[in-house]
Motif scaffolding. Structure first.
Motif, PDB file in Angstrom:
ATOM      1  N   ILE A  48       1.077  -1.056  -0.207  1.00  0.00           N
ATOM      2  CA  ILE A  48       0.091   0.112  -0.085  1.00  0.00           C
ATOM      3  C   ILE A  48       0.915   1.323  -0.372  1.00  0.00           C
ATOM      4  N   SER A  49       1.447   1.521   1.058  1.00  0.00           N
ATOM      5  CA  SER A  49       2.541   2.637   1.569  1.00  0.00           C
ATOM      6  C   SER A  49       3.730   2.510   0.303  1.00  0.00           C
ATOM      7  N   GLY A  50       4.102   1.740   0.172  1.00  0.00           N
ATOM      8  CA  GLY A  50       5.645   1.571  -1.439  1.00  0.00           C
ATOM      9  C   GLY A  50       6.688   1.892  -0.769  1.00  0.00           C
ATOM     10  N   GLN A  51       7.039   1.315   1.200  1.00  0.00           N
ATOM     11  CA  GLN A  51       7.714   1.546   1.355  1.00  0.00           C
ATOM     12  C   GLN A  51       8.208  -0.251   1.893  1.00  0.00           C
ATOM     13  N   PRO A  52       9.362  -0.631   1.632  1.00  0.00           N
ATOM     14  CA  PRO A  52       9.506  -2.099   2.319  1.00  0.00           C
ATOM     15  C   PRO A  52       9.761  -2.758   4.338  1.00  0.00           C
ATOM     16  N   ARG A  53       9.953  -1.385   4.772  1.00  0.00           N
ATOM     17  CA  ARG A  53       9.298  -1.530   6.368  1.00  0.00           C
ATOM     18  C   ARG A  53       8.043  -0.059   6.582  1.00  0.00           C
ATOM     19  N   PRO A  54       7.071  -0.271   6.539  1.00  0.00           N
ATOM     20  CA  PRO A  54       6.188   0.870   5.998  1.00  0.00           C
ATOM     21  C   PRO A  54       5.823   0.886   8.484  1.00  0.00           C
ATOM     22  N   HIS A  55       5.786   2.631   7.887  1.00  0.00           N
ATOM     23  CA  HIS A  55       5.809   2.931   9.870  1.00  0.00           C
ATOM     24  C   HIS A  55       4.433   3.470   9.817  1.00  0.00           C
ATOM     25  N   ILE A  56       3.384   3.643  10.946  1.00  0.00           N
ATOM     26  CA  ILE A  56       2.137   4.296  10.970  1.00  0.00           C
ATOM     27  C   ILE A  56       2.363   4.906  11.936  1.00  0.00           C
ATOM     28  N   GLY A  57       2.235   6.037  12.144  1.00  0.00           N
ATOM     29  CA  GLY A  57       2.340   7.452  12.786  1.00  0.00           C
ATOM     30  C   GLY A  57       0.621   8.062  13.064  1.00  0.00           C
ATOM     31  N   LYS A  58       0.438   9.399  12.692  1.00  0.00           N
ATOM     32  CA  LYS A  58      -0.983   9.921  12.831  1.00  0.00           C
ATOM     33  C   LYS A  58      -2.242   8.429  12.390  1.00  0.00           C
ATOM     34  N   ARG A  59      -2.993   8.596  13.228  1.00  0.00           N
ATOM     35  CA  ARG A  59      -4.217   7.408  12.406  1.00  0.00           C
ATOM     36  C   ARG A  59      -5.059   8.288  12.909  1.00  0.00           C
ATOM     37  N   VAL A  60      -6.759   7.980  12.313  1.00  0.00           N
ATOM     38  CA  VAL A  60      -7.633   8.852  12.408  1.00  0.00           C
ATOM     39  C   VAL A  60      -8.899   7.822  12.357  1.00  0.00           C
ATOM     40  N   VAL A  61     -10.045   7.745  13.105  1.00  0.00           N
ATOM     41  CA  VAL A  61     -10.979   6.992  12.454  1.00  0.00           C
ATOM     42  C   VAL A  61     -12.203   8.332  12.575  1.00  0.00           C
ATOM     43  N   ILE A  62     -12.645   8.139  10.478  1.00  0.00           N
ATOM     44  CA  ILE A  62     -13.409   8.986  10.796  1.00  0.00           C
ATOM     45  C   ILE A  62     -15.081   8.171  10.846  1.00  0.00           C
ATOM     46  N   VAL A  63     -15.782   8.845  11.485  1.00  0.00           N
ATOM     47  CA  VAL A  63     -17.668   8.352  12.535  1.00  0.00           C
ATOM     48  C   VAL A  63     -18.429   9.759  11.040  1.00  0.00           C
ATOM     49  N   MET A  64     -19.042   9.358   9.861  1.00  0.00           N
ATOM     50  CA  MET A  64     -19.866   9.500   9.051  1.00  0.00           C
ATOM     51  C   MET A  64     -20.872   9.546   9.616  1.00  0.00           C
ATOM     52  N   ALA A  65     -22.025  10.373   9.874  1.00  0.00           N
ATOM     53  CA  ALA A  65     -23.364   9.801  10.149  1.00  0.00           C
ATOM     54  C   ALA A  65     -24.721  10.516   9.527  1.00  0.00           C
ATOM     55  N   GLY A  66     -25.338   9.446   9.077  1.00  0.00           N
ATOM     56  CA  GLY A  66     -26.605   9.916   8.710  1.00  0.00           C
ATOM     57  C   GLY A  66     -28.222   9.327   8.598  1.00  0.00           C
ATOM     58  N   ASP A  67     -29.440  10.002   8.500  1.00  0.00           N
ATOM     59  CA  ASP A  67     -29.553   9.143   8.948  1.00  0.00           C
ATOM     60  C   ASP A  67     -30.762   8.016   7.876  1.00  0.00           C
ATOM     61  N   HIS A  68     -31.772   7.110   8.116  1.00  0.00           N
ATOM     62  CA  HIS A  68     -32.729   6.579   7.268  1.00  0.00           C
ATOM     63  C   HIS A  68     -34.228   6.955   7.613  1.00  0.00           C
ATOM     64  N   CYS A 252      -8.552   6.873   0.241  1.00  0.00           N
ATOM     65  CA  CYS A 252      -7.186   6.259   1.380  1.00  0.00           C
ATOM     66  C   CYS A 252      -6.879   5.836  -0.251  1.00  0.00           C
ATOM     67  N   ALA A 253      -7.100   5.275  -1.093  1.00  0.00           N
ATOM     68  CA  ALA A 253      -6.927   4.880  -2.199  1.00  0.00           C
ATOM     69  C   ALA A 253      -6.015   5.121  -2.787  1.00  0.00           C
ATOM     70  N   SER A 254      -7.142   6.903  -3.713  1.00  0.00           N
ATOM     71  CA  SER A 254      -5.955   7.433  -4.331  1.00  0.00           C
ATOM     72  C   SER A 254      -4.189   8.117  -3.583  1.00  0.00           C
ATOM     73  N   LYS A 255      -4.151   7.542  -2.131  1.00  0.00           N
ATOM     74  CA  LYS A 255      -3.379   8.376  -1.665  1.00  0.00           C
ATOM     75  C   LYS A 255      -2.449   7.635  -1.231  1.00  0.00           C
ATOM     76  N   ARG A 256      -2.885   6.004  -1.710  1.00  0.00           N
ATOM     77  CA  ARG A 256      -1.832   5.088  -1.360  1.00  0.00           C
ATOM     78  C   ARG A 256      -1.842   5.384   0.199  1.00  0.00           C
ATOM     79  N   VAL A 257      -2.898   4.883   0.736  1.00  0.00           N
ATOM     80  CA  VAL A 257      -2.947   5.083   3.223  1.00  0.00           C
ATOM     81  C   VAL A 257      -3.976   4.278   2.781  1.00  0.00           C
ATOM     82  N   PRO A 258      -3.197   3.684   4.206  1.00  0.00           N
ATOM     83  CA  PRO A 258      -4.441   2.183   4.474  1.00  0.00           C
ATOM     84  C   PRO A 258      -5.073   2.616   4.916  1.00  0.00           C
ATOM     85  N   VAL A 259      -6.827   1.709   5.360  1.00  0.00           N
ATOM     86  CA  VAL A 259      -7.957   2.561   5.849  1.00  0.00           C
ATOM     87  C   VAL A 259      -8.919   1.366   6.040  1.00  0.00           C
TER      88      VAL A 259
END
Length: 357
Positions: A48-68, A252-259
């Motif tokens: 995903i990252s293109g790095q043979p030894r990837p590192h995970i730094g800042k991580r974010v949970v995105i909570v989307m809210a909507g009604d039905h 995420c996929a367009s920026k090569r960031v894992p989701v």
């Protein structure tokens, strides 16, 4: 159009980085493959990252809210107002996702992409496309234009988080009644009947479950979504928060960031993203196997293996936050363990091969 631009940037995994990661893993001071899925996750992260030894730094949970609107069919035990009432608890960090995200060192971004009530909650991003979806058991959830707009909300939010330094994003959801459209999405994209994919969701009895199955069946019959057009499926039987989360995946996929995909609702969003751009699946990681009926079928369609089997079905991104610890462990194994050569330890497998010769 942002959606088209984003989709066109999504490519394949970096095979060279994956090969280098696997080569290192196979030479670490352990039998090859002995760390199981940790090794597979590490190799995927390298690709995903293109790095043979990837590192995970800042991580974010995105909570989307909507009604039905389908809540009008009696498919949920909880009233619609619970959707907006939960949002302050996310911001304050006192809901399940607040606790588990904090434990994982992750921040939470909460987005109102389609809450029915007109509320202004401090800390919640107000990006509402419309005030809840239509009743899918009687007509389409939204127009195609609204579906695209909600997808682009998710893309915008993901790109902003990545620009701010996020290296791992996780999907979270809030929306009373949202297991019903998620079941409909699975039925369409997996070729299943309403009965095969519709589960209990939250706290519902047999009578409500039957109403829910009937609502999904009517939604499929009335709307006739095109399984070969992800945006059409989303517009006809989806949800606004599901659309936003699908947009996060594409961003995420367009920026090569894992989701990290969470449970049933976020997997429905992942299915929509994959229907729009199949290569988006390359950038997804399945955090856990939900206790919700049908989630395993979704993961099979996506070709994803869950890291955890905890019987969780809260949603909000809780399973994804918990899996962040596994992601950290996979990266640390790849980077911090030493090879036989670096440690000056005899490689037992190589030694045995020499003896056989």
């Amino acid at each position: 159009m942002l959606l088209t631009e984003t989709v066109n940037k999504i490519g394949v995994l970096d095979q060279q980085a994956m090969a280098k990661a696997k080569e290192r893993l196979d030479n670490l001071i352990k039998p090859p493959g002995s760390l199981g899925q940790l090794e597979r996750v590490a190799v995927r992260l390298a690709g995903i990252s293109g790095q043979p030894r990837p590192h995970i730094g800042k991580r974010v949970v995105i909570v989307m809210a909507g009604d039905h609107g389908v809540v009008d069919e009696g498919v949920s035990a909880a009233p619609r107002d619970v959707t907006w009432q939960m949002l302050p608890t996310f911001i304050k960090g006192v809901a399940g996702i607040g606790v588990l995200a904090r434990h994982a060192g992750a921040s939470i971004t909460v987005v109102d992409v389609g809450v029915a009530a007109d509320v202004d909650i401090p800390g919640v991003l107000k990006r509402r496309v419309r005030a809840g979806t239509g009743n899918i058991a009687a007509g389409p959830a939204m127009t195609r234009e609204e579906a695209v707009a909600a997808l682009e909300v998710g893309i915008d939010v993901a790109l902003a988080e990545i620009a701010g330094g996020a290296t791992l994003l996780a999907l979270g959801d809030m929306g009373i009644g949202n297991t019903t459209p998620s079941s409909a999405i699975l039925a369409v994209l997996g070729g299943y009947s309403a009965g095969e994919v519709t589960g209990r969701g939250t706290m519902i009895n047999d009578e409500v479950l039957e109403k829910k199955r009937q609502a999904v069946a009517r939604a499929l019959e009335i709307n006739r979504p095109n399984p070969f057009d992800g945006v059409d499926v989303l517009a006809k039987v989806g949800g606004l928060e599901i659309a936003g989360l699908a947009g996060v995946v594409l961003g995420c996929a367009s920026k090569r960031v894992p989701v990290l995909v969470d449970g049933f609702i976020t997997a429905a969003a992942a299915l929509i993203a994959a229907a729009i751009k199949p290569e988006a699946k390359n950038y997804m990681l399945a955090s856990h196997l939900s206790g919700e009926h049908g989630h395993g079928l979704m993961l099979e369609l996506l070709g994803l293996t869950p890291m955890l089997h905890m019987g969780m079905r809260l949603g909000e991104g809780t399973g994804a936050a918990l899996a962040m610890h596994i992601i950290d462990a996979a990266c640390r194994v790849l980077d911090e363990m030493v090879t036989f050569e670096e440690a000056g330890v005899m490689d037992m497998e190589e030694e045995m091969l020499h003896k056989e010769d």
